[in-house]
Scaffold this motif. Structure first.
Motif, PDB file in Angstrom:
ATOM      1  N   ILE A  21      16.907  27.620   2.282  1.00 21.36           N
ATOM      2  CA  ILE A  21      16.912  26.850   3.525  1.00 21.36           C
ATOM      3  C   ILE A  21      18.287  26.222   3.717  1.00 21.36           C
ATOM      4  O   ILE A  21      18.794  25.522   2.842  1.00 21.36           O
ATOM      5  CB  ILE A  21      15.817  25.774   3.499  1.00 21.36           C
ATOM      6  N   GLY A  22      18.894  26.473   4.866  1.00 17.36           N
ATOM      7  CA  GLY A  22      20.259  26.006   5.110  1.00 17.36           C
ATOM      8  C   GLY A  22      20.376  24.742   5.925  1.00 17.36           C
ATOM      9  O   GLY A  22      21.473  24.224   6.119  1.00 17.36           O
ATOM     10  N   GLY A  23      19.246  24.212   6.419  1.00 18.39           N
ATOM     11  CA  GLY A  23      19.298  23.005   7.232  1.00 18.39           C
ATOM     12  C   GLY A  23      18.014  22.206   7.099  1.00 18.39           C
ATOM     13  O   GLY A  23      16.956  22.762   6.788  1.00 18.39           O
ATOM     14  N   CYS A  24      18.086  20.899   7.320  1.00 17.79           N
ATOM     15  CA  CYS A  24      16.903  20.050   7.193  1.00 17.79           C
ATOM     16  C   CYS A  24      17.050  18.826   8.081  1.00 17.79           C
ATOM     17  O   CYS A  24      18.105  18.590   8.676  1.00 17.79           O
ATOM     18  CB  CYS A  24      16.705  19.608   5.741  1.00 17.79           C
ATOM     19  N   LEU A  25      15.970  18.053   8.186  1.00 15.31           N
ATOM     20  CA  LEU A  25      16.018  16.746   8.827  1.00 15.31           C
ATOM     21  C   LEU A  25      15.541  15.717   7.826  1.00 15.31           C
ATOM     22  O   LEU A  25      15.022  16.064   6.764  1.00 15.31           O
ATOM     23  CB  LEU A  25      15.192  16.701  10.112  1.00 15.31           C
ATOM     24  N   GLN A  41      24.015   8.893  -0.388  1.00 19.85           N
ATOM     25  CA  GLN A  41      23.599   9.776  -1.473  1.00 19.85           C
ATOM     26  C   GLN A  41      23.166  11.136  -0.933  1.00 19.85           C
ATOM     27  O   GLN A  41      23.500  12.185  -1.492  1.00 19.85           O
ATOM     28  CB  GLN A  41      22.465   9.132  -2.256  1.00 19.85           C
ATOM     29  N   LEU A  42      22.415  11.111   0.173  1.00 24.00           N
ATOM     30  CA  LEU A  42      21.952  12.356   0.773  1.00 24.00           C
ATOM     31  C   LEU A  42      23.123  13.216   1.216  1.00 24.00           C
ATOM     32  O   LEU A  42      23.143  14.429   0.996  1.00 24.00           O
ATOM     33  CB  LEU A  42      21.050  12.049   1.968  1.00 24.00           C
ATOM     34  N   GLY A  43      24.112  12.600   1.849  1.00 21.96           N
ATOM     35  CA  GLY A  43      25.271  13.359   2.304  1.00 21.96           C
ATOM     36  C   GLY A  43      25.978  14.056   1.158  1.00 21.96           C
ATOM     37  O   GLY A  43      26.326  15.239   1.255  1.00 21.96           O
ATOM     38  N   ARG A  44      26.181  13.350   0.063  1.00 19.05           N
ATOM     39  CA  ARG A  44      26.842  13.952  -1.100  1.00 19.05           C
ATOM     40  C   ARG A  44      26.022  15.109  -1.657  1.00 19.05           C
ATOM     41  O   ARG A  44      26.554  16.180  -1.991  1.00 19.05           O
ATOM     42  CB  ARG A  44      27.058  12.897  -2.177  1.00 19.05           C
ATOM     43  N   SER A  45      24.711  14.905  -1.765  1.00 17.27           N
ATOM     44  CA  SER A  45      23.843  15.912  -2.356  1.00 17.27           C
ATOM     45  C   SER A  45      23.774  17.173  -1.493  1.00 17.27           C
ATOM     46  O   SER A  45      23.867  18.297  -2.003  1.00 17.27           O
ATOM     47  CB  SER A  45      22.444  15.329  -2.559  1.00 17.27           C
ATOM     48  N   LEU A  46      23.622  16.996  -0.191  1.00 18.28           N
ATOM     49  CA  LEU A  46      23.514  18.160   0.693  1.00 18.28           C
ATOM     50  C   LEU A  46      24.826  18.923   0.782  1.00 18.28           C
ATOM     51  O   LEU A  46      24.838  20.164   0.817  1.00 18.28           O
ATOM     52  CB  LEU A  46      23.065  17.716   2.088  1.00 18.28           C
ATOM     53  N   ARG A  47      25.943  18.199   0.811  1.00 14.33           N
ATOM     54  CA  ARG A  47      27.239  18.895   0.846  1.00 14.33           C
ATOM     55  C   ARG A  47      27.431  19.741  -0.411  1.00 14.33           C
ATOM     56  O   ARG A  47      27.929  20.866  -0.346  1.00 14.33           O
ATOM     57  CB  ARG A  47      28.376  17.886   0.985  1.00 14.33           C
ATOM     58  N   ALA A  48      27.014  19.213  -1.559  1.00  9.67           N
ATOM     59  CA  ALA A  48      27.152  19.953  -2.816  1.00  9.67           C
ATOM     60  C   ALA A  48      26.319  21.235  -2.797  1.00  9.67           C
ATOM     61  O   ALA A  48      26.682  22.227  -3.426  1.00  9.67           O
ATOM     62  CB  ALA A  48      26.729  19.073  -3.991  1.00  9.67           C
ATOM     63  N   ALA A  49      25.212  21.200  -2.069  1.00  6.47           N
ATOM     64  CA  ALA A  49      24.318  22.360  -2.015  1.00  6.47           C
ATOM     65  C   ALA A  49      24.607  23.268  -0.828  1.00  6.47           C
ATOM     66  O   ALA A  49      23.986  24.325  -0.699  1.00  6.47           O
ATOM     67  CB  ALA A  49      22.870  21.886  -1.955  1.00  6.47           C
ATOM     68  N   GLY A  50      25.516  22.861   0.047  1.00  8.68           N
ATOM     69  CA  GLY A  50      25.806  23.661   1.227  1.00  8.68           C
ATOM     70  C   GLY A  50      24.696  23.653   2.258  1.00  8.68           C
ATOM     71  O   GLY A  50      24.508  24.621   2.995  1.00  8.68           O
ATOM     72  N   ILE A  51      23.936  22.547   2.323  1.00 12.49           N
ATOM     73  CA  ILE A  51      22.820  22.420   3.267  1.00 12.49           C
ATOM     74  C   ILE A  51      23.215  21.463   4.381  1.00 12.49           C
ATOM     75  O   ILE A  51      23.743  20.382   4.123  1.00 12.49           O
ATOM     76  CB  ILE A  51      21.563  21.907   2.557  1.00 12.49           C
ATOM     77  N   ALA A  52      22.961  21.856   5.616  1.00 14.75           N
ATOM     78  CA  ALA A  52      23.312  21.022   6.766  1.00 14.75           C
ATOM     79  C   ALA A  52      22.186  20.050   7.098  1.00 14.75           C
ATOM     80  O   ALA A  52      21.006  20.426   7.076  1.00 14.75           O
ATOM     81  CB  ALA A  52      23.598  21.904   7.985  1.00 14.75           C
ATOM     82  N   LEU A  53      22.553  18.813   7.390  1.00 18.18           N
ATOM     83  CA  LEU A  53      21.586  17.827   7.876  1.00 18.18           C
ATOM     84  C   LEU A  53      21.594  17.905   9.402  1.00 18.18           C
ATOM     85  O   LEU A  53      22.516  17.447  10.064  1.00 18.18           O
ATOM     86  CB  LEU A  53      21.965  16.433   7.403  1.00 18.18           C
ATOM     87  N   LEU A  54      20.579  18.532   9.968  1.00 16.92           N
ATOM     88  CA  LEU A  54      20.558  18.845  11.394  1.00 16.92           C
ATOM     89  C   LEU A  54      20.082  17.678  12.253  1.00 16.92           C
ATOM     90  O   LEU A  54      20.485  17.549  13.403  1.00 16.92           O
ATOM     91  CB  LEU A  54      19.655  20.057  11.640  1.00 16.92           C
ATOM     92  N   HIS A 199      19.658  17.254  22.653  1.00 19.41           N
ATOM     93  CA  HIS A 199      20.388  17.941  21.590  1.00 19.41           C
ATOM     94  C   HIS A 199      19.494  18.341  20.434  1.00 19.41           C
ATOM     95  O   HIS A 199      19.958  18.986  19.494  1.00 19.41           O
ATOM     96  CB  HIS A 199      21.526  17.052  21.087  1.00 19.41           C
ATOM     97  N   SER A 200      18.221  17.964  20.457  1.00 20.13           N
ATOM     98  CA  SER A 200      17.266  18.422  19.449  1.00 20.13           C
ATOM     99  C   SER A 200      15.863  18.319  20.035  1.00 20.13           C
ATOM    100  O   SER A 200      15.635  17.633  21.028  1.00 20.13           O
ATOM    101  CB  SER A 200      17.379  17.605  18.156  1.00 20.13           C
ATOM    102  N   ALA A 201      14.945  19.037  19.397  1.00 21.90           N
ATOM    103  CA  ALA A 201      13.562  19.048  19.896  1.00 21.90           C
ATOM    104  C   ALA A 201      12.611  19.383  18.758  1.00 21.90           C
ATOM    105  O   ALA A 201      12.976  20.114  17.831  1.00 21.90           O
ATOM    106  CB  ALA A 201      13.401  20.054  21.036  1.00 21.90           C
ATOM    107  N   HIS A 202      11.397  18.835  18.839  1.00 25.24           N
ATOM    108  CA  HIS A 202      10.311  19.196  17.944  1.00 25.24           C
ATOM    109  C   HIS A 202       9.280  19.951  18.785  1.00 25.24           C
ATOM    110  O   HIS A 202       8.713  19.382  19.718  1.00 25.24           O
ATOM    111  CB  HIS A 202       9.656  17.967  17.320  1.00 25.24           C
TER     112      HIS A 202
END
Length: 203
Positions: A21-25, A41-54, A199-202
């Motif tokens: 999975i490449g992106g999450c909320l 903490q989340l920003g550091r962790s996701l950047r290390a994993a190459g996952i985008a916070l959408l 810019h986003s939708a559920h």
């Protein structure tokens, strides 16, 4: 991603990576100390994993109760936008609250509530603009609040007229009870009305 009932950020990130999975909320608790530290903490962790916070779901609503709180709410919101952008996320979504949060209250549908919300959004736009932030506050329509429909969200975005304050569409939250079982036309009209204001939708 829990151990003994406690959520573990690194374990959650590992699960996302393993699943490809490449992106999450994300959602955070309302306590400011927790969401500030957790966002970093989340920003550091996701950047290390190459996952985008959408999408970042804000830990608080934007109250439309009293103009006395507009500046404080706006300052906190701009701080959250900066934190989210630092974590790599440009979409910070939340809804508007009244005297009972997002629950129904007659004060939610008044001109005073609208003007209070407008004042806060104008201050958020100004503050985010001064900092040169690209992250934007996305207001979500909830049928019990002052922004209760796609049309009202479109009006708000147009009145604020800032790239820092846009819209988010969660279909379930803007449906009235009389539309629950026959909502296809309402949804189509809602997205047509909002256009590029969201810019986003559920779905």
């Amino acid at each position: 991603a829990q151990t003994r009932g406690q959520f573990e950020l690194d374990r959650a990130r590992a699960c996302l990576s393993e699943a490809g999975i490449g992106g999450c909320l994300t959602n955070f608790p309302a306590e400011e100390a927790l969401w500030e530290d957790s966002t970093r903490q989340l920003g550091r962790s996701l950047r290390a994993a190459g996952i985008a916070l959408l999408e970042y779901n804000a830990p608080f609503v934007i109250p439309a109760v009293s103009t006395d709180s507009c500046a404080t709410v706006a300052e906190r919101t701009v701080r959250l936008l900066a934190l989210a952008e630092g974590a790599g996320c440009l979409n910070v979504a939340t809804c508007v609250g009244g005297p009972r949060g997002i629950l129904p209250h007659r004060a939610n549908r008044t001109g005073q509530a609208w003007q209070t919300l407008r004042r806060t959004c104008d201050l958020v736009a100004a503050g985010a603009g001064q900092l040169g932030l690209r992250a934007r506050l996305l207001i979500e329509p909830v049928y019990t609040t002052v922004v209760g429909s796609p049309a009202e969200l479109a009006r708000l975005v147009d009145e604020v007229a800032s790239p820092c304050v846009r819209g988010h569409m969660d279909i379930a939250n803007c449906l009235r009870f009389d539309l629950i079982f026959d909502h296809a036309a309402y949804i189509r009209d809602g997205f047509r009305t909002l256009g590029d204001r969201i810019h986003s939708a559920h779905i």
